[in-house]
Write an enzyme that holds these catalytic residues in place. Sequence first.
Site, mmCIF file in Angstrom:
data_model
loop_
_atom_site.group_PDB
_atom_site.id
_atom_site.type_symbol
_atom_site.label_atom_id
_atom_site.label_comp_id
_atom_site.label_asym_id
_atom_site.label_seq_id
_atom_site.Cartn_x
_atom_site.Cartn_y
_atom_site.Cartn_z
ATOM 1 N N TYR A 26 28.243 -35.534 -56.788
ATOM 2 C CA TYR A 26 27.340 -34.541 -57.369
ATOM 3 C C TYR A 26 28.052 -33.831 -58.517
ATOM 4 C CZ TYR A 26 24.807 -30.130 -57.899
ATOM 5 O OH TYR A 26 24.120 -29.067 -58.415
ATOM 6 N N GLU A 49 21.910 -31.184 -63.897
ATOM 7 C CA GLU A 49 22.303 -31.596 -62.554
ATOM 8 C C GLU A 49 22.277 -33.116 -62.490
ATOM 9 O OE1 GLU A 49 19.733 -30.512 -59.187
ATOM 10 O OE2 GLU A 49 21.481 -29.514 -58.331
#
Lengths: 312, 407
Positions: free
Chosen positions: B130, B218
């Site tokens: 991530y 993101e």
Amino acid sequence: MSVLIDKDTKVIVQGMGRTGQFHADKSIAYGTNIVGGVHPSKAGTTLSFSGETDHSGVPGRPDTYEVEVPIFGTVRDAKKTTGADATVVFVPPPFAADAIMEAAEAGIELIICVTEGIPVNDMVRAKRYLEDKPVRLVGPNCPGVITPKECRIGIMPGYIHTPGRIGVVSRSGTLTYEAVHQLTNNGLGQTTAIGIGGDPVNGTNFIDCLALFNDDPETEGVIMIGEIGGTAEEEAAAWITENMTKPVAGFIAGTTAPPGKRMGHAGAIISGGMGTADAKIAALEAAGVVVAPTPTDMGSAMLEALEKAGIS
Amino acid sequence: MKIHEYQAKELMAGRGIPVPLGRMVTTVEEARAAVAPLIGESGNPVVVVKSQIHAGGRGKGRFVEHPDLGGVTVVTDGISGGVGAAEEAVAGLAEQMLGSTLVTIQTGSEGKVVNRLYIEQGIDIDRELYLSVLLDRARSRHIVMASTEGGTEIEVVAEETPEKILKEEIDPAVGLLPFQAARLAAGLGLEGDAGKNGARFMSALAEAAVDWDSDLIEINPLVVTTEGAVMALDGKMGFDSNALFRHPDVEAMRDESEEDPAELEASEFDLSFISLDGTIGCMVNGAGLAMATMDVIKYVGGEPANFLDVGGGATADKVTAAFKIITKDPNVKGIFVNIFGGIMRCDTIATGVVQAVQEVGLEVPLVVRLEGTNVELGRQIIAESGLNVVTADDMKDGAAKIVELSA
């Protein structure tokens, strides 16, 4: 006594466009000592302001005023000639951060930025630039600062204020007016009211203002008005627990705001479950703050907080 | 402002940030035609069909019309059946997905219609990580945030295993420094080529995020391939709307079909408006007061239908426009106008309200609370208008009145 500004504060206006001139005039009518303006294309000229005195402001003045305000090309020139110690920034958003940094470089101690809509990145850079300079930024996206009957810097309606015992600090303009109005009506009045603004990156924060009011002998209590987004209220609550010696009342807007939506202010957004009104209210209440259930109850919440502290 | 995944990848590719190959399509024919060149170029017989909507959770999301079909579907038919089989499968999926409504955890139960698909090459994934770049408000700086828990929502990781979240602050004076990128890569357990590629990816993304004035990037997941390449398998990007004036290329990516029609209309009049599910329409000046007005309505037992800040410089015309937008909502059973006149005078607002009601008509109860500059004049204008308007003393009183009248 008051915090940040008083009757001796010398103010310049950056961005003497239509809005800047309109509010410079209101401030002069209130009795604020506006000593100059900055507008590169109008350098060397003067602007005339005249009209009827706002008698809700500084007392003991004639019924009308006529003032010539010199316009400078740079803040440095304005500072050198006028010795100004505060500036109010009305410069349009794309250029406002530069105006703030110019004021800081020129050594203006108090920079109040009204402009709404400054890119976040510009403010991140401006705050970095201000880090090691002996200046204070209030705002951006704020109504300004007022010490009743002494000095008005910003865009707030002067006449709702009255000198008194309570410090007001808020992220919202109109909610500040609500609180001030109630404090005027219930006789508590204000020492100074500070709008810290609705942007995610701002200068002076709640803790700075709480500390100023805590140290001000005239201020007996503080109302702080927060809203969803960020964690400034939670940090203020922790500071209150550790340091605050005076009673605090509060209000938090946005209990019903849906997550992920920006509620008017750039900084008013619940993201990733952070910044909810409920969490802020809980933190403030845990710190002994009397939180008003609705904005209509802010004045009575302050009375209750004073009473709890044994101040009548 | 948000953009689609395929647009985010286009922006990243433009900065040399590795992304898989892919093509955006809007028809079944385009979807079919995208397959052969994609497989040819990538050498991978697997392709993925990805719904393009402005909401997360697409993979686990399901279509209203096709309850067994996910919003992101992997097509493996090409492995044994060749390009032709992959083409057939992709065309079949496109047929079902395009024009259908996808419901994910972020869309609400009404879902979102899928008008665009992204056909992407398959990737041989070794690890899923991530990565995000966002503003740390408390520090007034952007930060790069990374975690080994790719594919999981970062809020869940923050809640359950906060120690797995790595952060590096970006100093606006110097940007993300090489040692910070290397530290993040090492923290993610990336070694050798993957370590170098990971650090390079993070440096490039951090620099781009600042240049683009993005308010959130993101990458979830950021993948490490079996060959040690590091690339963005997904990409979510939002941009600071106050900075769009210097990014016409980003502004051109705006997809208005993804936005609420009422909010879009309001933005044309420079009104700050957000649609909600309740029955009490609100018109207020100031963002904080507008939020607080919604809260008071709820406090006295009602539900707000919207957030609406008419702003400090509202004119009679703006008030009229606001009224029209509020009354368009069929759920609205009453309207509450709550104004604290500062620089904006109460008589201006009162004139605007009277004009709006005369122009738009009024079929639901209206409560007006005025306070501040020229309040007496404002109340007089409302009283003399002969309109069926109830006045209130303060905002709690006004909220109670409109909730009672609209019950």
